[in-house]
Design an enzyme around this catalytic site. Structure first.
Site, short mmCIF file in Angstrom:
data_model
loop_
_atom_site.label_atom_id
_atom_site.label_comp_id
_atom_site.label_asym_id
_atom_site.label_seq_id
_atom_site.Cartn_x
_atom_site.Cartn_y
_atom_site.Cartn_z
N THR A 42 0.88 -1.17 0.00
CA THR A 42 0.00 0.00 0.00
C THR A 42 0.92 1.23 0.00
OG1 THR A 42 -0.15 0.12 2.40
CG2 THR A 42 -1.83 -1.21 1.26
N GLY A 44 1.17 4.01 1.82
CA GLY A 44 1.71 4.42 3.11
C GLY A 44 2.68 3.41 3.69
N CYS A 45 2.35 2.14 3.54
CA CYS A 45 3.21 1.08 4.07
C CYS A 45 4.52 1.01 3.30
CB CYS A 45 2.48 -0.26 4.03
SG CYS A 45 1.02 -0.29 5.10
N THR A 46 4.46 1.22 2.00
CA THR A 46 5.67 1.21 1.17
C THR A 46 6.57 2.39 1.55
OG1 THR A 46 4.48 0.12 -0.63
CG2 THR A 46 6.54 1.26 -1.20
#
Length: 160
Positions: A42, A44-46
Site C-alpha cells: 500500500t 503508506g506502508c511502502t
C-alpha cells in the site's frame, strides 16, 4: 494500549526468509524499533518501509534494530522486500497474535464499513525490554526521521 514504561511483550515471528526473530534474543544487546503496519504494497506502508530501510545504517550505528510487522505471510513480505529494495526485517503475524498482544489489531471504519485491521503503530523498546515510546495512528511520511531522533536521544541518555 501499551505505553511508555511498560515491559514489551515477548514474541517470536518469522521474517521474509522464514527465519525467526525473537525479541528476547536481542535483549541487553540492541534497542528495537517495532512498527506495525496494515499490509505490504500500500502507498503508506511502502513509504514507511522504504524510509526505515533508507535509514537502517543510522539506526544500526545507534545500537538499534528496526523490524516491521503485518499480517502478510512470509512470501508476500519477501516479494515486497525484493520489489522495493527494502533492507529491514519484515515479520509475518498471520494469526495476528502479536498484533493483539501489542493492542494494534482493532476495529476500524473504512468508507462506512467496520472491519478489523492493524492500527499503524510504532514502539521504541530499549535494551532492557522497556517500551520507551509508543505511537499510535502514525503518519508514514517523516516518521522514520522522528523515531531516529528519539533513538539517538535514547543512546545519549544511556551514556549519562
Amino acid at each position: 494500549m501499551l505505553q511508555s514504561g511498560d515491559i514489551a511483550p515477548p514474541f517470536s515471528l518469522p521474517d521474509a526468509d522464514m527465519e525467526i526473530f525473537d525479541l528476547a534474543s536481542v535483549a541487553g544487546k540492541h534497542h528495537v524499533v517495532l512498527y506495525f503496519y496494515p499490509r505490504d504494497r500500500t502507498p503508506g506502508c511502502t513509504l514507511q518501509a522504504a524510509d526505515f530501510s533508507d535509514h537502517e545504517d543510522d539506526f544500526t550505528r545507534h545500537g538499534c534494530i528496526v523490524v516491521g510487522v503485518s499480517p502478510d505471510d512470509c512470501l508476500t513480505h519477501a516479494e515486497f522486500r525484493d520489489e522495493e529494495g527494502l533492507s529491514i526485517r519484515l515479520l509475518s503475524d498471520i494469526d495476528k497474535e502479536v498484533c493483539q498482544l501489542y493492542g494494534v489489531w482493532q476495529q476500524k471504519e473504512v468508507d462506512g464499513v467496520k472491519k478489523m485491521g492493524v492500527r499503524r503503530s510504532t514502539f521504541i523498546i530499549d535494551k532492557n525490554g522497556t517500551i520507551r515510546h509508543a505511537f499510535y495512528d502514525v503518519a508514514p511520511r517523516g516518521h522514520a526521521a522522528a523515531v531516529f531522533d528519539l533513538v539517538k536521544k535514547l543512546e545519549s541518555d544511556n551514556a549519562d
